[in-house]
Design an enzyme around this catalytic site. Structure first.
Site, PDB file in Angstrom:
ATOM      1  N   TYR A  53       0.877  -1.217  -0.058  1.00 51.61           N
ATOM      2  CA  TYR A  53       0.039  -0.090   0.111  1.00 51.61           C
ATOM      3  C   TYR A  53       0.976   1.108  -0.185  1.00 51.61           C
ATOM      4  O   TYR A  53       1.704   1.205   0.914  1.00 51.61           O
ATOM      5  CB  TYR A  53      -0.878   0.311   1.174  1.00 51.61           C
ATOM      6  CG  TYR A  53      -1.826   1.157   1.598  1.00 51.61           C
ATOM      7  CD1 TYR A  53      -3.094   1.416   0.780  1.00 51.61           C
ATOM      8  CD2 TYR A  53      -1.323   2.397   1.984  1.00 51.61           C
ATOM      9  CE1 TYR A  53      -3.584   2.384   0.864  1.00 51.61           C
ATOM     10  CE2 TYR A  53      -2.190   3.508   2.376  1.00 51.61           C
ATOM     11  CZ  TYR A  53      -3.315   3.636   1.649  1.00 51.61           C
ATOM     12  OH  TYR A  53      -4.081   4.673   1.527  1.00 51.61           O
ATOM     13  N   GLU A 101      -3.710   7.446  -3.928  1.00 49.65           N
ATOM     14  CA  GLU A 101      -3.746   6.236  -3.314  1.00 49.65           C
ATOM     15  C   GLU A 101      -3.486   4.923  -4.441  1.00 49.65           C
ATOM     16  O   GLU A 101      -4.222   4.945  -5.380  1.00 49.65           O
ATOM     17  CB  GLU A 101      -4.860   6.067  -2.587  1.00 49.65           C
ATOM     18  CG  GLU A 101      -5.100   4.814  -1.739  1.00 49.65           C
ATOM     19  CD  GLU A 101      -6.542   4.480  -1.045  1.00 49.65           C
ATOM     20  OE1 GLU A 101      -6.356   4.336   0.146  1.00 49.65           O
ATOM     21  OE2 GLU A 101      -7.451   4.386  -1.615  1.00 49.65           O
TER      22      GLU A 101
END
Length: 404
Positions: A119, A207
């Site tokens: 991530y 993101e």
């Protein structure tokens, strides 16, 4: 302003960031043609909506056993079937709420042999006033659970705005992701390119979930690829980016928020039943707070700004009333540049045009307040006047409660 995944990836590719090959589609035939351009034999068919959690989502029309909005297809025929399932149907995810979002666009990409998922996100850290890079070794669909249950697995790296992104920042990210050797070097380059994209595109949030390490190829090395991404822009920078208009998908926006933007109104729909029209963001926040303090909930944030005219006020009032959840309206205006009589004229005009049928409480203070109150009093409308903000909140909550 949010954009679709495929649009974000096209922008990232311009900054030298690795993404799997893929093509957008708006019809089943488009999706099939997109798959036929890819090497295969594995394809990924992805619903394009402005919401996360698509992989775990469900389509309303397909029942509880339906597959989600991100699917692996092992043939072009599978792509055809998945596209037919998705297009025109409503995808419900944890981020869309029960209403869901209709899928009108797809993204068909090449399958990737994944070794690890990570991530990585860039955002503006309001506490430090800097761009922050958030990284975790626990990428994938369960990142929310990681943040809740094991937050120590998520690391934040703040970027010094004077120095800009440095190699040291990239190495911190690589270390946090437990990468070494060639992959660590690739991470330094990737994070530097992402920071450049974030700042030059005036992003509010970027993101990547997941960022993947691919399985080693014939040369024995893997690479880092952006497998999925969400990107939003800082709307205050719109004047620098005329190209943004071509990226906007109005079908993804709330109709009332879209209408408000056409009149240069700051409007955000909320879940309550008392509509608010206020001038000034700080006063609007205080108004919402005092409504909640009195046991009710605001239906919206609406700031008409300091220099609104009668037409703008009328438009704002009509937008509030177009929300079927609104059971009462509180207008709270402090007249400075915006004169109270102009506000009053707009309120009266809008209320008459839409045939007001919910309680309306108005608190006016400031420039031309006496004239404004006179206009309201002589309007022939059932408008309740308030002396101050506390009085206004108590009165509108009481009026709504009485009608319940």
């Amino acid at each position: 302003m949010n954009i679709h995944e495929y649009q974000a990836k096209e922008l990232l590719a311009e900054f030298g960031i690795g993404i799997p090959a893929g093509h957008a589609a708006t019809t089943v035939d488009d999706a099939v043609a997109a798959a036929e351009k890819l090497p295969g034999p594995l394809y990924v068919v992805k619903a394009q909506i402005h919401a996360g959690g698509r992989g775990k989502g469900k389509f309303k029309e397909l029942g509880d056993e339906a597959k989600g909005g991100v699917r692996l297809a092992k043939s072009v025929d599978d792509v055809r079937g998945d596209a037919g399932d998705m297009l025109g149907n409503t995808l419900v995810t944890a981020q869309t709420g029960e209403a869901g979002k209709e899928v009108n666009r797809l993204y068909v990409t090449d399958g990737v042999d994944i070794k690890e998922e990570y991530y990585l996100a860039l955002l503006v850290d309001r506490a430090s006033g800097r761009v922050a890079m958030v990284v975790s070794t626990e990428g994938g669909m369960d990142i929310e659970a990681v943040a809740h249950d094991t937050p120590e697995r998520i690391e934040t790296i703040t970027i010094d705005p004077l120095a800009g992104f440095t190699e040291a920042d990239g190495r911190k990210a690589a270390a946090a992701l437990k990468l070494d050797g060639d992959l660590a070097e690739a991470c330094v380059k990737l994070t530097g390119n992402l920071y450049e994209a974030f700042t030059k595109l005036d992003c509010a949030m970027l993101e990547i979930n997941p960022l993947v390490e691919t399985a080693p190829d014939s040369s024995g090395s893997g690479q880092l690829l952006v497998l999925d991404t969400k990107m939003s822009f800082d709307s205050n920078a719109e004047f620098r980016h005329p190209d943004w208009e071509g990226l906007r998908d109005e079908s993804e926006e709330d109709p009332m928020e879209l209408e408000a933007s056409k009149h240069d109104l700051a409007y955000i729909k909320l879940d309550g039943n008392i509509g608010c029209m206020v001038n000034g963001a700080g006063l609007a926040m205080a108004t919402m707070d005092i409504i909640k303090l009195n046991g009710a909930f605001p239906a919206n944030f609406l700031d008409v700004g300091g220099g609104a005219n009668k037409e703008k006020v009328t438009a704002a009032f009509k937008i509030i009333l177009s929300d079927p959840a609104v059971e009462g309206i509180l207008v709270n205006i402090f007249g400075g540049i915006m004169k109270c009589d102009i506000i009053a004229e707009g309120i009266v005009a809008a209320a008459k045009e839409v045939e007001l049928d919910v309680p309306l409480v108005v608190r006016l203070e400031g420039t031309n307040v006496a004239k404004g109150k006179e206009i309201l009093a002589n309007s022939g409308l059932p408008i309740v006047s308030a002396d101050d903000l506390g009085d206004a909140a108590r009165k509108i909550v009481a009026q709504v409660s009485k009608g319940a």
